[in-house]
Design a protein around this motif. Sequence first.
Motif, PDB file in Angstrom:
ATOM      1  N   ASN A  85       0.813  -1.159  -0.093  1.00  0.00           N
ATOM      2  CA  ASN A  85      -0.057  -0.023  -0.076  1.00  0.00           C
ATOM      3  C   ASN A  85       0.821   1.205  -0.162  1.00  0.00           C
ATOM      4  OD1 ASN A  85      -2.804  -0.991   0.137  1.00  0.00           O
ATOM      5  ND2 ASN A  85      -2.165  -1.849   2.112  1.00  0.00           N
ATOM      6  N   LEU A  86       2.071   1.197   0.027  1.00  0.00           N
ATOM      7  CA  LEU A  86       3.047   2.186   0.391  1.00  0.00           C
ATOM      8  C   LEU A  86       2.930   3.250  -0.656  1.00  0.00           C
ATOM      9  CD1 LEU A  86       6.090   1.131   2.445  1.00  0.00           C
ATOM     10  CD2 LEU A  86       3.758   2.333   3.199  1.00  0.00           C
ATOM     11  N   ASP A  87       3.015   2.647  -2.204  1.00  0.00           N
ATOM     12  CA  ASP A  87       3.198   3.749  -3.294  1.00  0.00           C
ATOM     13  C   ASP A  87       1.945   4.619  -2.921  1.00  0.00           C
ATOM     14  OD1 ASP A  87       5.030   2.614  -4.381  1.00  0.00           O
ATOM     15  OD2 ASP A  87       4.079   1.483  -5.840  1.00  0.00           O
ATOM     16  N   THR A  88       0.684   4.242  -2.745  1.00  0.00           N
ATOM     17  CA  THR A  88      -0.308   5.388  -3.126  1.00  0.00           C
ATOM     18  C   THR A  88      -0.796   5.679  -1.525  1.00  0.00           C
ATOM     19  OG1 THR A  88      -1.902   3.444  -3.337  1.00  0.00           O
ATOM     20  CG2 THR A  88      -1.104   4.657  -5.401  1.00  0.00           C
ATOM     21  N   ARG A  89      -0.603   4.781  -0.495  1.00  0.00           N
ATOM     22  CA  ARG A  89      -1.380   5.155   0.725  1.00  0.00           C
ATOM     23  C   ARG A  89      -0.546   5.018   1.927  1.00  0.00           C
ATOM     24  NH1 ARG A  89      -4.369   0.396  -1.394  1.00  0.00           N
ATOM     25  NH2 ARG A  89      -6.052   1.233  -2.703  1.00  0.00           N
ATOM     26  N   ALA A  90       0.955   5.489   1.813  1.00  0.00           N
ATOM     27  CA  ALA A  90       1.648   5.655   2.904  1.00  0.00           C
ATOM     28  C   ALA A  90       1.293   6.522   4.222  1.00  0.00           C
ATOM     29  CB  ALA A  90       3.098   6.234   2.440  1.00  0.00           C
ATOM     30  N   ASP A  91       0.531   7.590   3.901  1.00  0.00           N
ATOM     31  CA  ASP A  91      -0.071   8.420   4.730  1.00  0.00           C
ATOM     32  C   ASP A  91      -1.304   8.351   5.184  1.00  0.00           C
ATOM     33  OD1 ASP A  91       2.599   9.398   5.035  1.00  0.00           O
ATOM     34  OD2 ASP A  91       2.460  10.889   3.292  1.00  0.00           O
ATOM     35  N   LYS A  92      -1.893   7.348   4.382  1.00  0.00           N
ATOM     36  CA  LYS A  92      -3.344   7.119   4.624  1.00  0.00           C
ATOM     37  C   LYS A  92      -3.643   6.386   5.940  1.00  0.00           C
ATOM     38  CE  LYS A  92      -7.519   4.581   3.021  1.00  0.00           C
ATOM     39  NZ  LYS A  92      -8.199   3.875   1.725  1.00  0.00           N
ATOM     40  N   ALA A  93      -4.578   6.536   6.802  1.00  0.00           N
ATOM     41  CA  ALA A  93      -4.776   5.976   8.040  1.00  0.00           C
ATOM     42  C   ALA A  93      -5.256   4.455   7.722  1.00  0.00           C
ATOM     43  CB  ALA A  93      -5.950   6.422   8.874  1.00  0.00           C
ATOM     44  N   ALA A  94      -4.507   3.475   8.460  1.00  0.00           N
ATOM     45  CA  ALA A  94      -4.649   2.246   8.107  1.00  0.00           C
ATOM     46  C   ALA A  94      -5.459   1.792   9.378  1.00  0.00           C
ATOM     47  CB  ALA A  94      -3.268   1.537   8.208  1.00  0.00           C
ATOM     48  N   LEU A  95      -5.338   2.288  10.521  1.00  0.00           N
ATOM     49  CA  LEU A  95      -5.923   1.905  11.997  1.00  0.00           C
ATOM     50  C   LEU A  95      -6.442   3.239  12.722  1.00  0.00           C
ATOM     51  CD1 LEU A  95      -6.915  -0.159  13.842  1.00  0.00           C
ATOM     52  CD2 LEU A  95      -4.542  -0.523  14.656  1.00  0.00           C
ATOM     53  N   ILE A  96      -7.440   3.106  13.066  1.00  0.00           N
ATOM     54  CA  ILE A  96      -8.127   4.276  13.759  1.00  0.00           C
ATOM     55  C   ILE A  96      -8.630   3.353  15.220  1.00  0.00           C
ATOM     56  CG2 ILE A  96      -9.527   6.309  14.362  1.00  0.00           C
ATOM     57  CD1 ILE A  96      -9.788   6.561  11.505  1.00  0.00           C
ATOM     58  N   TRP A  97      -7.914   3.515  16.227  1.00  0.00           N
ATOM     59  CA  TRP A  97      -7.929   2.735  17.463  1.00  0.00           C
ATOM     60  C   TRP A  97      -8.789   3.769  18.555  1.00  0.00           C
ATOM     61  CZ3 TRP A  97      -5.983   2.678  22.106  1.00  0.00           C
ATOM     62  CH2 TRP A  97      -6.587   1.669  23.099  1.00  0.00           C
ATOM     63  N   GLU A  98      -9.907   3.118  19.241  1.00  0.00           N
ATOM     64  CA  GLU A  98     -10.395   4.048  20.222  1.00  0.00           C
ATOM     65  C   GLU A  98     -10.508   2.906  21.591  1.00  0.00           C
ATOM     66  OE1 GLU A  98     -13.479   6.717  19.530  1.00  0.00           O
ATOM     67  OE2 GLU A  98     -14.613   6.081  21.418  1.00  0.00           O
ATOM     68  N   SER A  99     -10.354   3.451  22.593  1.00  0.00           N
ATOM     69  CA  SER A  99     -10.284   2.482  23.976  1.00  0.00           C
ATOM     70  C   SER A  99     -11.659   2.988  24.454  1.00  0.00           C
ATOM     71  CB  SER A  99      -9.122   2.705  24.491  1.00  0.00           C
ATOM     72  OG  SER A  99      -9.220   3.948  25.440  1.00  0.00           O
ATOM     73  N   ASP A 101     -11.977   3.780  27.470  1.00  0.00           N
ATOM     74  CA  ASP A 101     -12.168   5.304  28.147  1.00  0.00           C
ATOM     75  C   ASP A 101     -11.916   6.363  27.182  1.00  0.00           C
ATOM     76  OD1 ASP A 101      -9.553   4.453  28.212  1.00  0.00           O
ATOM     77  OD2 ASP A 101      -9.329   4.222  30.350  1.00  0.00           O
ATOM     78  N   GLY A 102     -11.855   6.101  25.992  1.00  0.00           N
ATOM     79  CA  GLY A 102     -11.713   7.327  25.118  1.00  0.00           C
ATOM     80  C   GLY A 102     -10.502   7.617  24.317  1.00  0.00           C
ATOM     81  N   ASP A 103      -9.529   6.875  24.762  1.00  0.00           N
ATOM     82  CA  ASP A 103      -8.238   7.250  24.097  1.00  0.00           C
ATOM     83  C   ASP A 103      -8.244   6.791  22.692  1.00  0.00           C
ATOM     84  OD1 ASP A 103      -7.079   7.693  26.249  1.00  0.00           O
ATOM     85  OD2 ASP A 103      -6.109   6.066  26.703  1.00  0.00           O
ATOM     86  N   ILE A 104      -7.608   7.585  21.864  1.00  0.00           N
ATOM     87  CA  ILE A 104      -7.789   7.385  20.320  1.00  0.00           C
ATOM     88  C   ILE A 104      -5.997   7.484  19.761  1.00  0.00           C
ATOM     89  CG2 ILE A 104      -8.275   8.239  18.089  1.00  0.00           C
ATOM     90  CD1 ILE A 104     -10.964   9.524  19.585  1.00  0.00           C
ATOM     91  N   ARG A 105      -5.775   6.216  19.074  1.00  0.00           N
ATOM     92  CA  ARG A 105      -4.516   6.141  18.541  1.00  0.00           C
ATOM     93  C   ARG A 105      -4.874   5.990  17.130  1.00  0.00           C
ATOM     94  NH1 ARG A 105      -0.726   1.659  20.665  1.00  0.00           N
ATOM     95  NH2 ARG A 105      -1.951   1.265  22.567  1.00  0.00           N
ATOM     96  N   GLN A 106      -4.031   6.596  16.269  1.00  0.00           N
ATOM     97  CA  GLN A 106      -3.945   6.395  14.687  1.00  0.00           C
ATOM     98  C   GLN A 106      -2.849   5.921  14.201  1.00  0.00           C
ATOM     99  OE1 GLN A 106      -6.562   9.406  13.213  1.00  0.00           O
ATOM    100  NE2 GLN A 106      -5.614   9.142  11.176  1.00  0.00           N
ATOM    101  N   TYR A 107      -2.811   4.965  13.048  1.00  0.00           N
ATOM    102  CA  TYR A 107      -1.413   4.662  12.780  1.00  0.00           C
ATOM    103  C   TYR A 107      -1.789   4.640  11.103  1.00  0.00           C
ATOM    104  CZ  TYR A 107      -0.281   2.019  16.654  1.00  0.00           C
ATOM    105  OH  TYR A 107      -0.142   1.627  18.193  1.00  0.00           O
ATOM    106  N   THR A 108      -0.798   5.314  10.193  1.00  0.00           N
ATOM    107  CA  THR A 108      -0.949   5.599   8.882  1.00  0.00           C
ATOM    108  C   THR A 108      -0.236   4.095   8.371  1.00  0.00           C
ATOM    109  OG1 THR A 108       1.423   6.314   8.715  1.00  0.00           O
ATOM    110  CG2 THR A 108      -0.414   7.748   9.007  1.00  0.00           C
ATOM    111  N   TYR A 109      -0.434   3.817   7.143  1.00  0.00           N
ATOM    112  CA  TYR A 109       0.303   2.536   6.634  1.00  0.00           C
ATOM    113  C   TYR A 109       1.686   2.476   6.845  1.00  0.00           C
ATOM    114  CZ  TYR A 109      -3.891   0.369   4.820  1.00  0.00           C
ATOM    115  OH  TYR A 109      -5.009  -0.487   4.759  1.00  0.00           O
TER     116      TYR A 109
END
Length: 645
Positions: A85-99, A101-109
């Motif tokens: 996915n890196l060619d076109t989506r390196a900076d696209k969010a792969a994962l948005i995670w919420e816990s 108690d409301g913590d949010i973590r996000q990972y791009t590809y």
Amino acid sequence: MGERTGSKKDIDGFRPPEDFSENAVVNDPDIYRRAEEDPEGFWEENANNIYWYKKWDKVLEWEPPHSKWFLGGKLNACYNCLDANLDTRADKAALIWESEDGDIRQYTYQELLDEVCKLANVLKDSGIRKGDIVTIYLPMIPEVIISMLACARIGAPHSVVFAAFSGDSLATRISNANSRLLITCDGYARRGKVVEQKNKVDDGISSIELLERVIVVKNSDNDISMKEGRDVWWHDVMNGSDIVCEPEIMDSEDMLFLMYTSGTTGKPKGIVHTTGGYMVATNTTSRFVFDLKEDDIYWCTADAGWITGHSYIVYGPLSNGATLLTYEGAPDYPEKDRYWDIIERHKVTILYTAPTAIRTFMKWGTSWLKMHDISSLRLMGSVGEPINPEAWKWYHENVGMGKCPIVDTWWQTETGMIMISPLPGVTTTKPGSATMPFPGIKAAVLDEKGNETAPGEDGFLAILEPWPSMVRTVFGNEERFIETYWSKWDNRTYFAGDGAKRDDDGYFWIIGRVDDVIKVAGHRIGSAEFESIMVSHPSVAEAGVVGKEDELRGEVIYCYVTLKTGAEESEELKKELRGYADKNIGPFARPKQIIFSDDLPKTRSGKIMRRVLKAIANNKDPGDVTTLQDPAVVDMLTERTRELE
Ligand code: WT7
């Protein structure tokens, strides 16, 4: 309802909305005909959506009941989920995670890849090599996905054990897989309380010496003990680990993972999935069934500890470059609108959940929904057990605002991929029916002798031809593989264990398990496995465990118990036995009722007749009981069961 289709045969049901169809990944019904005429060609065409180091020499080798797919092909599953996915989506969010108690973590590809490579290097440094099975025992935190992909990257098959399983269940699976490395965490929050995961591990594995390394994610604040020389903190070992790790080049038929599931006999079985066919199957079905597009925010509410999480959180969606939303927590925390709140805030477009959740939302009422704007949704799915038409309609009307197509997807741990489901841009849906086999899949409803049943008649669900992600074997138990899935008819027709029927339009209606597997809120629990745990309690002589139909949870567990001489029936003992099931299997398997009895319905040869117990629990006619050792037992048990209600 009753929008009519314009197709040559009119079918009563919900047609895909026109604007949905127009833009759908699949909108030409001809796909069914093409795939039927040339299934291998169909899979081959879709295999081109996967990146191969070397393409296959042959699509399929079928020596019933063994299949090999994409023979000679070389690929890496992790590469397909991330690097590709890196060619076109390196900076696209792969994962948005919420816990919870409301913590949010996000990972791009790119970020997800970096973490995965770091862990892959840690695993290698711990001595893990291609072919070594790594056990993962984590809740739905990003680390569970990172761990699975790190294993796939270095060719180490993973065995993910659902976090709510007990330490004992974990130990059984570690031993069976011969795992030397475990990834777990200190604890996790559930409705504001801490589940002490690492303590469960320590309790469970005290009797096995196998583990050389335990990597512990710091996820909570509970005190734990770390065993010197064996246990290490995730953050310590990840710190400074290299972010470059070349993927291992894997053969199509190399094992990608093991997934333990319950069957009809005592011990859980390790379902073996391999790499090439599985990746093609999950990649294709994700795209076609969930209509995945570049801008979607896709939320599958399953846990990575079950097959749904493997196929439709990790491998299928990521290999399509999707953005995943995952949530680690309860649906009613802090309030009963948590799901709708998440959908509104993250603008979720696709929701894939289970009937038991839908029925629960239905019970909680639409006022929770009305507090939120969930109009971002455009497609919804259901999986895990039959969805009753009322729940389907409620889901369609209230969550889907009458406009979102619903895909009711039938499949299993063993099938690896969705097998029977609508294609949302093509199929007219009927509430309660999973509709039609996926293109390239040949399913049927057969009778005992293997003949197709007439429309409307009950039979057994069967798959007639091989498919790319089919179970290859039961880990270390080839006999059980053949016996369970292939011996019902002719050793080449797959027996799914489900009852089903077809209607006049050929639509499939799944009725439920016909073997001794109980489905509690979608979780699969084996009667025999449960019974063998109950009889290991010092007060229990015999146990018969069956499912009783339940409006919310699909089924609940009724556990009939005879006590050893000297043990006394009491409310305390009931409580203790419930707790015993909790401790030995997991809280999701807690029996609803423990029923003490002086005897159980048995054949003359002494076998407990679960069929009779099941009828009693469900207030149905137990049928012919004259062959029982003591037919009077039926009346006694019926009385005791009805007393409880
Ligand atoms: C069993 C497989 C497939 C991932 C989750 C469960 C039941 C599953 C449906 C459905 C009716 C369904 C069947 C099947 N099931 N989906 N859409 N309609 N029944 O995987 O734990 O391996 O369980 O779940 O009984 O045999 P699993």
